[in-house]
Scaffold this motif. Structure first.
Motif, PDB file in Angstrom:
ATOM      1  N   MET A   1       0.788  -1.316  -0.085  1.00 50.35           N
ATOM      2  CA  MET A   1       0.023   0.151   0.079  1.00 50.35           C
ATOM      3  C   MET A   1       0.864   1.222   0.035  1.00 50.35           C
ATOM      4  SD  MET A   1      -3.466   0.452   2.679  1.00 50.35           S
ATOM      5  CE  MET A   1      -4.317  -0.968   2.520  1.00 50.35           C
ATOM      6  N   ARG A   2       0.598   2.036  -0.762  1.00 50.80           N
ATOM      7  CA  ARG A   2       1.245   3.628  -0.664  1.00 50.80           C
ATOM      8  C   ARG A   2       0.932   4.434   0.450  1.00 50.80           C
ATOM      9  NH1 ARG A   2       0.603   5.188  -7.188  1.00 50.80           N
ATOM     10  NH2 ARG A   2       1.582   3.284  -7.807  1.00 50.80           N
ATOM     11  N   ALA A   3       2.082   5.138   0.623  1.00 46.49           N
ATOM     12  CA  ALA A   3       1.802   6.041   1.929  1.00 46.49           C
ATOM     13  C   ALA A   3       0.577   6.854   2.153  1.00 46.49           C
ATOM     14  CB  ALA A   3       2.934   6.977   2.199  1.00 46.49           C
ATOM     15  N   TRP A   4      -0.043   7.389   0.751  1.00 50.44           N
ATOM     16  CA  TRP A   4      -1.273   8.046   1.048  1.00 50.44           C
ATOM     17  C   TRP A   4      -2.457   7.183   1.379  1.00 50.44           C
ATOM     18  CZ3 TRP A   4      -5.130   6.848  -2.312  1.00 50.44           C
ATOM     19  CH2 TRP A   4      -5.028   6.474  -3.541  1.00 50.44           C
ATOM     20  N   VAL A   6      -2.157   4.649   3.306  1.00 51.91           N
ATOM     21  CA  VAL A   6      -2.271   4.014   4.447  1.00 51.91           C
ATOM     22  C   VAL A   6      -2.771   5.278   5.320  1.00 51.91           C
ATOM     23  CG1 VAL A   6      -0.562   3.637   6.506  1.00 51.91           C
ATOM     24  CG2 VAL A   6      -0.121   2.517   4.459  1.00 51.91           C
ATOM     25  N   GLU A   7      -2.563   6.554   4.925  1.00 53.33           N
ATOM     26  CA  GLU A   7      -2.949   7.637   5.778  1.00 53.33           C
ATOM     27  C   GLU A   7      -4.360   7.857   5.721  1.00 53.33           C
ATOM     28  OE1 GLU A   7      -1.308   9.685   7.794  1.00 53.33           O
ATOM     29  OE2 GLU A   7       0.352   8.116   7.850  1.00 53.33           O
ATOM     30  N   ARG A   8      -4.997   7.590   4.434  1.00 48.30           N
ATOM     31  CA  ARG A   8      -6.347   7.549   4.081  1.00 48.30           C
ATOM     32  C   ARG A   8      -7.132   6.315   4.844  1.00 48.30           C
ATOM     33  NH1 ARG A   8      -9.410   6.646  -1.685  1.00 48.30           N
ATOM     34  NH2 ARG A   8     -11.448   7.163  -0.954  1.00 48.30           N
ATOM     35  N   CYS A   9      -6.508   5.389   5.182  1.00 46.89           N
ATOM     36  CA  CYS A   9      -7.065   4.464   5.944  1.00 46.89           C
ATOM     37  C   CYS A   9      -7.275   4.780   7.250  1.00 46.89           C
ATOM     38  CB  CYS A   9      -6.512   3.163   5.765  1.00 46.89           C
ATOM     39  SG  CYS A   9      -6.795   2.129   4.109  1.00 46.89           S
ATOM     40  N   LYS A  10      -6.036   5.411   7.837  1.00 46.73           N
ATOM     41  CA  LYS A  10      -5.926   5.569   9.256  1.00 46.73           C
ATOM     42  C   LYS A  10      -7.127   6.678   9.566  1.00 46.73           C
ATOM     43  CE  LYS A  10      -1.027   5.186  10.166  1.00 46.73           C
ATOM     44  NZ  LYS A  10       0.073   5.570  10.777  1.00 46.73           N
ATOM     45  N   ARG A  11      -7.174   7.980   8.494  1.00 47.14           N
ATOM     46  CA  ARG A  11      -8.240   9.044   8.848  1.00 47.14           C
ATOM     47  C   ARG A  11      -9.591   8.487   8.654  1.00 47.14           C
ATOM     48  NH1 ARG A  11     -11.471  12.293   5.510  1.00 47.14           N
ATOM     49  NH2 ARG A  11     -11.489  14.285   6.700  1.00 47.14           N
ATOM     50  N   THR A  12      -9.806   7.338   7.669  1.00 51.91           N
ATOM     51  CA  THR A  12     -11.270   6.794   7.769  1.00 51.91           C
ATOM     52  C   THR A  12     -11.423   5.939   9.019  1.00 51.91           C
ATOM     53  OG1 THR A  12     -11.086   6.425   5.301  1.00 51.91           O
ATOM     54  CG2 THR A  12     -12.717   5.328   6.520  1.00 51.91           C
ATOM     55  N   ARG A  13     -10.582   5.295   9.554  1.00 55.33           N
ATOM     56  CA  ARG A  13     -10.778   4.601  10.734  1.00 55.33           C
ATOM     57  C   ARG A  13     -11.095   5.777  12.081  1.00 55.33           C
ATOM     58  NH1 ARG A  13     -10.450  -0.381  13.086  1.00 55.33           N
ATOM     59  NH2 ARG A  13      -9.993  -0.477  15.051  1.00 55.33           N
ATOM     60  N   HIS A  14     -10.144   6.775  12.000  1.00 54.26           N
ATOM     61  CA  HIS A  14     -10.582   7.756  13.158  1.00 54.26           C
ATOM     62  C   HIS A  14     -11.979   8.362  13.041  1.00 54.26           C
ATOM     63  CE1 HIS A  14      -9.048  10.727  15.851  1.00 54.26           C
ATOM     64  NE2 HIS A  14      -9.773  11.675  14.847  1.00 54.26           N
ATOM     65  N   LEU A  15     -12.491   8.633  11.651  1.00 53.21           N
ATOM     66  CA  LEU A  15     -13.640   9.246  11.531  1.00 53.21           C
ATOM     67  C   LEU A  15     -14.826   8.257  11.863  1.00 53.21           C
ATOM     68  CD1 LEU A  15     -13.160  11.330   7.979  1.00 53.21           C
ATOM     69  CD2 LEU A  15     -13.102  12.235  10.518  1.00 53.21           C
ATOM     70  N   ILE A  16     -14.534   7.014  11.642  1.00 54.38           N
ATOM     71  CA  ILE A  16     -15.671   6.047  12.033  1.00 54.38           C
ATOM     72  C   ILE A  16     -15.568   5.839  13.545  1.00 54.38           C
ATOM     73  CG2 ILE A  16     -16.237   3.618  11.875  1.00 54.38           C
ATOM     74  CD1 ILE A  16     -14.969   3.526   8.975  1.00 54.38           C
ATOM     75  N   GLU A  17     -14.485   5.837  14.181  1.00 55.36           N
ATOM     76  CA  GLU A  17     -14.439   5.741  15.666  1.00 55.36           C
ATOM     77  C   GLU A  17     -15.225   6.834  16.233  1.00 55.36           C
ATOM     78  OE1 GLU A  17     -10.403   5.313  16.421  1.00 55.36           O
ATOM     79  OE2 GLU A  17     -10.436   3.135  16.165  1.00 55.36           O
TER      80      GLU A  17
END
Length: 72
Positions: A1-4, A6-17
């Motif tokens: 996975m590309r860096a962007w 990974v960051e997008r997945c982290k952001r998405t998970r944060h927003l879902i939480e």
């Protein structure tokens, strides 16, 4: 996975939480899923935190949240 990606997945998970916290607190049911009410309440919280009472509100809300998490 590309860096962007990974960051997008982290952001998405944060927003879902964060959304999960709104549901967990019962806000969705209490407002009949009225997003204007929820958004207005969040704006009120933000204004409160920016006011001269912000530190007291932050301390009070943090204590209530920690107590609720501990009770689970």
């Amino acid at each position: 996975m590309r860096a962007w990606q990974v960051e997008r997945c982290k952001r998405t998970r944060h927003l879902i939480e964060l959304g999960g916290l709104v549901v967990k607190a019962g806000i969705v049911e209490l407002t009949n899923d009225d997003r204007a009410i929820i958004y207005g309440a969040l704006l009120w919280i933000a204004a409160k935190l920016q006011s001269h009472e912000g530190e007291n509100a932050r301390d009070l809300w943090a204590a209530k949240g920690k107590q609720a998490f501990a009770a689970e």
